[in-house]
Design a protein around this motif. Sequence first.
Motif, short mmCIF file in Angstrom:
data_model
loop_
_atom_site.label_atom_id
_atom_site.label_comp_id
_atom_site.label_asym_id
_atom_site.label_seq_id
_atom_site.Cartn_x
_atom_site.Cartn_y
_atom_site.Cartn_z
N THR A 48 32.93 56.49 36.37
CA THR A 48 33.23 56.09 37.75
C THR A 48 33.32 57.32 38.66
N ALA A 49 33.97 58.38 38.17
CA ALA A 49 34.09 59.61 38.96
C ALA A 49 32.72 60.22 39.24
N ARG A 50 31.84 60.17 38.25
CA ARG A 50 30.49 60.70 38.45
C ARG A 50 29.72 59.85 39.46
N THR A 51 29.82 58.55 39.32
CA THR A 51 29.12 57.64 40.21
C THR A 51 29.59 57.81 41.66
N GLU A 52 30.89 58.03 41.82
CA GLU A 52 31.45 58.19 43.17
C GLU A 52 31.30 59.61 43.70
N GLY A 53 30.75 60.50 42.88
CA GLY A 53 30.51 61.86 43.32
C GLY A 53 31.73 62.77 43.30
N ARG A 54 32.77 62.39 42.58
CA ARG A 54 33.98 63.21 42.52
C ARG A 54 33.83 64.37 41.53
N ILE A 55 32.87 64.27 40.60
CA ILE A 55 32.59 65.38 39.68
C ILE A 55 31.09 65.59 39.61
N ASP A 56 30.69 66.80 39.29
CA ASP A 56 29.25 67.07 39.21
C ASP A 56 28.75 66.78 37.79
N GLU A 57 27.45 66.86 37.63
CA GLU A 57 26.82 66.53 36.34
C GLU A 57 27.28 67.44 35.20
N ALA A 58 27.46 68.73 35.49
CA ALA A 58 27.87 69.67 34.45
C ALA A 58 29.27 69.34 33.93
N ASP A 59 30.20 69.06 34.84
CA ASP A 59 31.55 68.68 34.42
C ASP A 59 31.53 67.36 33.66
N PHE A 60 30.72 66.43 34.16
CA PHE A 60 30.60 65.13 33.49
C PHE A 60 30.10 65.31 32.07
N ALA A 61 29.04 66.08 31.89
CA ALA A 61 28.45 66.26 30.57
C ALA A 61 29.43 66.94 29.62
N ARG A 62 30.14 67.94 30.11
CA ARG A 62 31.11 68.66 29.27
C ARG A 62 32.23 67.73 28.82
N ARG A 63 32.81 67.01 29.76
CA ARG A 63 33.94 66.11 29.44
C ARG A 63 33.48 64.94 28.58
N GLU A 64 32.29 64.41 28.87
CA GLU A 64 31.77 63.30 28.07
C GLU A 64 31.58 63.73 26.62
N GLU A 65 31.06 64.93 26.42
CA GLU A 65 30.87 65.44 25.06
C GLU A 65 32.21 65.55 24.33
N GLU A 66 33.24 66.03 25.01
CA GLU A 66 34.57 66.14 24.42
C GLU A 66 35.10 64.76 24.01
N LEU A 67 34.95 63.79 24.90
CA LEU A 67 35.45 62.45 24.62
C LEU A 67 34.69 61.77 23.49
N LEU A 68 33.38 61.95 23.46
CA LEU A 68 32.59 61.37 22.39
C LEU A 68 32.93 62.01 21.05
N HIS A 69 33.19 63.32 21.06
CA HIS A 69 33.62 64.00 19.84
C HIS A 69 34.97 63.43 19.37
N ARG A 70 35.86 63.17 20.31
CA ARG A 70 37.16 62.60 19.98
C ARG A 70 37.00 61.21 19.37
N LEU A 71 36.09 60.41 19.92
CA LEU A 71 35.84 59.08 19.35
C LEU A 71 35.29 59.18 17.93
N GLN A 72 34.44 60.17 17.67
CA GLN A 72 33.93 60.37 16.31
C GLN A 72 35.06 60.76 15.37
N GLU A 73 35.97 61.58 15.84
CA GLU A 73 37.13 61.98 15.03
C GLU A 73 38.00 60.76 14.69
N ILE A 74 38.21 59.92 15.68
CA ILE A 74 39.00 58.70 15.47
C ILE A 74 38.30 57.78 14.47
N SER A 75 37.01 57.62 14.63
CA SER A 75 36.25 56.77 13.72
C SER A 75 36.30 57.29 12.29
N ALA A 76 36.15 58.59 12.11
CA ALA A 76 36.21 59.18 10.78
C ALA A 76 37.59 58.99 10.17
#
Length: 83
Positions: A48-76
Amino acid sequence: MGLVGTILTFPLAPVRGVGWVVDKVRQAAEDKYYDPAPVQEELVNLETARTEGRIDEADFARREEELLHRLQEISAYRLQQGG
């Protein structure tokens, strides 16, 4: 354990009680830490923040990678725990 065993181990009852409480607190903390719902909600908020322009693509990609890594940790962790 018979009556004699119960009487002899009675002084250890408070220690066993404290151990039980510590185990319950540990389990509650793990359940909260390994709950995927807050991470998934953060991913939605991030999009939502990316869509509304509150964060740029680089910040989005960095944070998304962190969150997806966390989801993998939870799944494991959940697979390891058998659930």
